[in-house]
Design an enzyme around this catalytic site. Structure first.
Site, PDB file in Angstrom:
ATOM      1  N   HIS A   1       0.860  -1.195   0.000  1.00  0.00           N
ATOM      2  CA  HIS A   1       0.000   0.000   0.000  1.00  0.00           C
ATOM      3  C   HIS A   1       0.890   1.237   0.000  1.00  0.00           C
ATOM      4  O   HIS A   1       1.944   1.254   0.608  1.00  0.00           O
ATOM      5  CB  HIS A   1      -0.888   0.019   1.258  1.00  0.00           C
ATOM      6  CG  HIS A   1      -2.075   0.904   1.112  1.00  0.00           C
ATOM      7  ND1 HIS A   1      -2.010   2.251   1.312  1.00  0.00           N
ATOM      8  CD2 HIS A   1      -3.341   0.629   0.726  1.00  0.00           C
ATOM      9  CE1 HIS A   1      -3.212   2.783   1.093  1.00  0.00           C
ATOM     10  NE2 HIS A   1      -4.037   1.820   0.734  1.00  0.00           N
TER      11      HIS A   1
ATOM     12  N   ASP B   1      -7.906  -5.238  -0.158  1.00  0.00           N
ATOM     13  CA  ASP B   1      -8.352  -6.121  -1.255  1.00  0.00           C
ATOM     14  C   ASP B   1      -7.985  -7.582  -1.038  1.00  0.00           C
ATOM     15  O   ASP B   1      -8.456  -8.442  -1.787  1.00  0.00           O
ATOM     16  CB  ASP B   1      -7.748  -5.639  -2.580  1.00  0.00           C
ATOM     17  CG  ASP B   1      -8.350  -4.306  -2.988  1.00  0.00           C
ATOM     18  OD1 ASP B   1      -7.610  -3.325  -3.131  1.00  0.00           O
ATOM     19  OD2 ASP B   1      -9.590  -4.253  -3.104  1.00  0.00           O
TER      20      ASP B   1
HETATM   21  C1  SDX Z   1      -6.213   0.013  -2.963  1.00  0.00           C
HETATM   22  O1  SDX Z   1      -4.473   4.576  -2.115  1.00  0.00           O
HETATM   23  C2  SDX Z   1      -5.409   3.907  -1.464  1.00  0.00           C
HETATM   24  O2  SDX Z   1      -5.780   4.234  -0.393  1.00  0.00           O
HETATM   25  C3  SDX Z   1      -5.937   2.700  -2.228  1.00  0.00           C
HETATM   26  C4  SDX Z   1      -6.947   1.855  -1.453  1.00  0.00           C
HETATM   27  C5  SDX Z   1      -8.235   2.613  -1.212  1.00  0.00           C
HETATM   28  O3  SDX Z   1      -8.941   2.281  -0.250  1.00  0.00           O
HETATM   29  O4  SDX Z   1      -8.584   3.475  -2.050  1.00  0.00           O
HETATM   30  O5  SDX Z   1      -6.410   1.462  -0.206  1.00  0.00           O
HETATM   31  C6  SDX Z   1      -7.350   0.614  -2.239  1.00  0.00           C
HETATM   32  O6  SDX Z   1      -6.009   0.338  -4.105  1.00  0.00           O
HETATM   33  C7  SDX Z   1      -5.313  -0.959  -2.244  1.00  0.00           C
HETATM   34  C8  SDX Z   1      -4.126  -1.457  -3.125  1.00  0.00           C
HETATM   35  C9  SDX Z   1      -4.647  -2.556  -4.055  1.00  0.00           C
HETATM   36  N1  SDX Z   1      -3.620  -2.947  -5.011  1.00  0.00           N
HETATM   37  C10 SDX Z   1      -2.958  -4.113  -4.916  1.00  0.00           C
HETATM   38  O7  SDX Z   1      -3.115  -4.913  -3.995  1.00  0.00           O
HETATM   39  C11 SDX Z   1      -2.000  -4.394  -6.068  1.00  0.00           C
HETATM   40  C12 SDX Z   1      -0.681  -4.965  -5.505  1.00  0.00           C
HETATM   41  N2  SDX Z   1      -0.011  -3.903  -4.766  1.00  0.00           N
HETATM   42  C13 SDX Z   1       0.860  -3.059  -5.485  1.00  0.00           C
HETATM   43  O8  SDX Z   1       0.982  -3.097  -6.829  1.00  0.00           O
HETATM   44  C14 SDX Z   1       1.457  -1.876  -4.730  1.00  0.00           C
HETATM   45  O9  SDX Z   1       1.779  -2.296  -3.471  1.00  0.00           O
HETATM   46  C15 SDX Z   1       0.595  -0.632  -4.672  1.00  0.00           C
HETATM   47  C16 SDX Z   1       0.143  -0.237  -6.035  1.00  0.00           C
HETATM   48  C17 SDX Z   1      -0.589  -0.857  -3.803  1.00  0.00           C
HETATM   49  C18 SDX Z   1       1.427   0.478  -4.046  1.00  0.00           C
HETATM   50  O10 SDX Z   1       2.430   0.717  -4.934  1.00  0.00           O
HETATM   51  P1  SDX Z   1       3.587   1.805  -4.642  1.00  0.00           P
HETATM   52  O11 SDX Z   1       3.345   2.545  -3.373  1.00  0.00           O
HETATM   53  O12 SDX Z   1       3.768   2.583  -5.897  1.00  0.00           O
HETATM   54  O13 SDX Z   1       4.818   0.865  -4.327  1.00  0.00           O
HETATM   55  P2  SDX Z   1       5.844   0.398  -5.416  1.00  0.00           P
HETATM   56  O14 SDX Z   1       5.131  -0.185  -6.589  1.00  0.00           O
HETATM   57  O15 SDX Z   1       6.816   1.502  -5.639  1.00  0.00           O
HETATM   58  O16 SDX Z   1       6.591  -0.831  -4.652  1.00  0.00           O
HETATM   59  C19 SDX Z   1       7.677  -0.609  -3.733  1.00  0.00           C
HETATM   60  C20 SDX Z   1       8.440  -1.942  -3.720  1.00  0.00           C
HETATM   61  C21 SDX Z   1       8.861  -2.403  -5.124  1.00  0.00           C
HETATM   62  O17 SDX Z   1       9.983  -3.249  -4.963  1.00  0.00           O
HETATM   63  P3  SDX Z   1      11.480  -2.597  -5.253  1.00  0.00           P
HETATM   64  O18 SDX Z   1      11.406  -1.980  -6.647  1.00  0.00           O
HETATM   65  O19 SDX Z   1      11.671  -1.578  -4.150  1.00  0.00           O
HETATM   66  O20 SDX Z   1      12.394  -3.792  -5.176  1.00  0.00           O
HETATM   67  O21 SDX Z   1       7.604  -2.986  -3.218  1.00  0.00           O
HETATM   68  C22 SDX Z   1       7.371  -3.949  -4.248  1.00  0.00           C
HETATM   69  C23 SDX Z   1       7.720  -3.283  -5.559  1.00  0.00           C
HETATM   70  O22 SDX Z   1       8.121  -4.255  -6.522  1.00  0.00           O
HETATM   71  N3  SDX Z   1       5.942  -4.302  -4.188  1.00  0.00           N
HETATM   72  C24 SDX Z   1       5.458  -5.542  -4.316  1.00  0.00           C
HETATM   73  C25 SDX Z   1       4.071  -5.418  -4.143  1.00  0.00           C
HETATM   74  N4  SDX Z   1       3.766  -4.134  -3.929  1.00  0.00           N
HETATM   75  C26 SDX Z   1       4.922  -3.445  -3.963  1.00  0.00           C
HETATM   76  N5  SDX Z   1       6.075  -6.728  -4.565  1.00  0.00           N
HETATM   77  C27 SDX Z   1       5.268  -7.806  -4.636  1.00  0.00           C
HETATM   78  N6  SDX Z   1       3.938  -7.780  -4.462  1.00  0.00           N
HETATM   79  C28 SDX Z   1       3.304  -6.598  -4.229  1.00  0.00           C
HETATM   80  N7  SDX Z   1       2.000  -6.568  -4.083  1.00  0.00           N
END
Ligand code: SDX
Length: 430
Positions: A302, A359
């Protein structure tokens, strides 16, 4: 007035600093370009406050979520969704008289103009219900135009809150080829929705209390989440003074993405894939950790919560209650619990502060209600409706609120002369 000192181009600038009611601090850069000629740069806006808001407070480090000051744990366990809608939009929990009128208005306005029923005939049978929802909400502007002079805004807020459950239930009935079912004033918002989904002319459907209570809680915990992607979209579109329906329809489209509200559908598809591949959770987690696989543990991570999402904690408990009370054994729940156990003890996830978000468990609860997977993001939109409306209204009610217009840093080709096609050299392929 506290200030932050910026030293740039041999000059010193004092930027104003202000704090909110929860002691969050902001450095005000609204005059930065005018003073320095430079813009701040933050793709994804992870460090930028787009507005002041009094609706929802989140502390991502402590896993705190409050709507108008009320902790989500109290509202989820004790409130009903329609009174939380009133709280978010009108900034107070209604008294009994207000609540009676509000709930009656929500039911009486659940009906859609009979002409709108024809829209459903135009959609292919297997249309994704989010496509239908976005189109139907935008079309409400044709039936209930916003008159600047009149008080239609309050009436349109009720109409939108009331009709979203009808659009959702009707899009499901259309996909299964069953007749539409209309709401009844004696039912709550959650009970009405379940009945509109599952009653048929052959058989009445009395929503089981355990499922109506679970849906009520699901809607409450989705109701708002400050400046998330879809709410920021609603504010962006509303900042041009677009009407409520057009602004919220844009929010529905933003929510559809798999990184946002589409994640609840993506979680179920991920859990089903793991089971189809033999149920080896450790192997799947290993694949997620290999960058090149680009696989993500959907429902984890998140932008704001660097701790357990309080909503995920509530949903995990609700899943346990519902499955136990209904005697359901869902293999997807077992896989989800195993994945969580593995991830919470794995350095990759720990060092990146990746925890279950809202989620991760919501889809399993929707499955227990009999709601099909492609309806999950519509369920999220139904819950988020009061939040979108509250933010649109807060911005609309803010004197002199400005149209959103971010800047950019241009990295394209510098100036060059136009050459007529007869004299143009052959373009390099690829
Ligand atoms: C919602 O904003 C809100 O409040 C949203 C929400 C709401 O109520 O409106 O809470 C609802 O959208 C919840 C999120 C639902 N999405 C997912 O579950 C999809 C999977 N999660 C991600 O793709 C990710 O965690 C996000 C999109 C939620 C957040 O992305 P960020 O903050 O842009 O983080 P990032 O992509 O920069 O990741 C940072 C690191 C990376 O690794 P490095 O490059 O540092 O090595 O963490 C890793 C990412 O690869 N990472 C994950 C991951 N999420 C982040 N690795 C594996 N699995 C994951 N789910």
């Amino acid at each position: 007035m506290k200030t932050a000192k910026l030293v740039y181009g041999g000059e010193e600038y004092d930027l104003p600093v202000f704090t909110g009611s929860e002691n969050e601090s902001a450095i005000d850069i609204s005059k930065l370009r005018e003073q320095t000629g430079a813009v701040a740069y933050d793709p994804g806006y992870g460090n930028v406050g787009s507005c002041r808001s009094a609706i929802t407070f989140i502390d991502g480090d402590k896993g705190i979520l409050r709507y108008r000051g009320y902790p989500i744990e109290q509202l989820a366990r004790k409130a009903c969704f329609s009174e939380v809608c009133h709280l978010l939009i009108h900034n107070h929990l209604p008294d009994e008289e207000e609540f009676g009128l509000w709930r009656r208005e929500l039911t009486l306005n659940s009906f859609i103009h009979e002409d709108m029923l024809k829209f459903f005939e135009g959609f292919p049978t297997k249309s994704h219900p989010m496509a239908i929802l976005a189109a139907m909400i935008a079309s409400l502007s044709a039936y209930h135009p916003e008159e600047e002079r009149g008080q239609t805004i309050e009436k349109n807020i009720i109409r939108l809150l009331a009709k979203v459950k009808t659009f959702a239930a009707f899009s499901y009935k259309k996909s299964v080829g069953e007749p539409f079912v209309y709401p009844l004033t004696r039912y709550s918002y959650a009970q009405n929705f379940l009945r509109m989904m599952f009653a048929t002319p052959a058989e009445e459907y009395e929503p089981p209390k355990v499922l109506a209570d679970a849906l009520n809680m699901l809607l409450i915990i989705h109701a708002d989440h400050e400046q998330n992607c879809s709410t920021s979209t609603v504010r962006m579109v509303g900042s041009s003074r677009a009407n409520l329906f057009a602004s919220v329809s844009a929010g529905v489209s933003a929510l559809w993405g798999s990184l946002h509200g589409g994640a609840n559908q993506a979680v179920i598809e991920m859990l089903e894939r793991i089971i189809d591949d033999g149920g080896d959770c450790k192997a799947f987690v290993a694949k997620v950790k290999e960058k090149k696989s680009r696989a993500r543990l959907m429902g984890f991570g998140h932008r704001v919560y660097k701790n357990y999402d309080p909503r995920a904690r509530l949903l995990k408990k609700a899943n346990d209650d519902v499955h136990r009370k209904l005697g359901i054994k869902d293999p997807l729940l077992d896989v989800a619990l195993e994945l969580e156990e593995i991830a919470l003890n794995d350095e990759y996830f720990i060092e990146r502060n990746l925890y279950p978000n809202v989620d991760f468990y919501s889809g399993i609860l929707y499955r227990a209600m009999g709601i099909p997977t492609d309806m999950f993001t519509v369920m999220f939109a139904m819950g988020r409706m009061p939040g979108w409306i509250a933010h649109w209204k807060e911005q609309r009610d803010t004197p002199n609120s400005r149209i959103h217009r971010p800047r950019q840093i241009y990295t394209g080709t510098t100036e060059r002369k136009f050459i007529p096609i007869s004299k143009r050299p052959k373009s390099k392929k690829g």
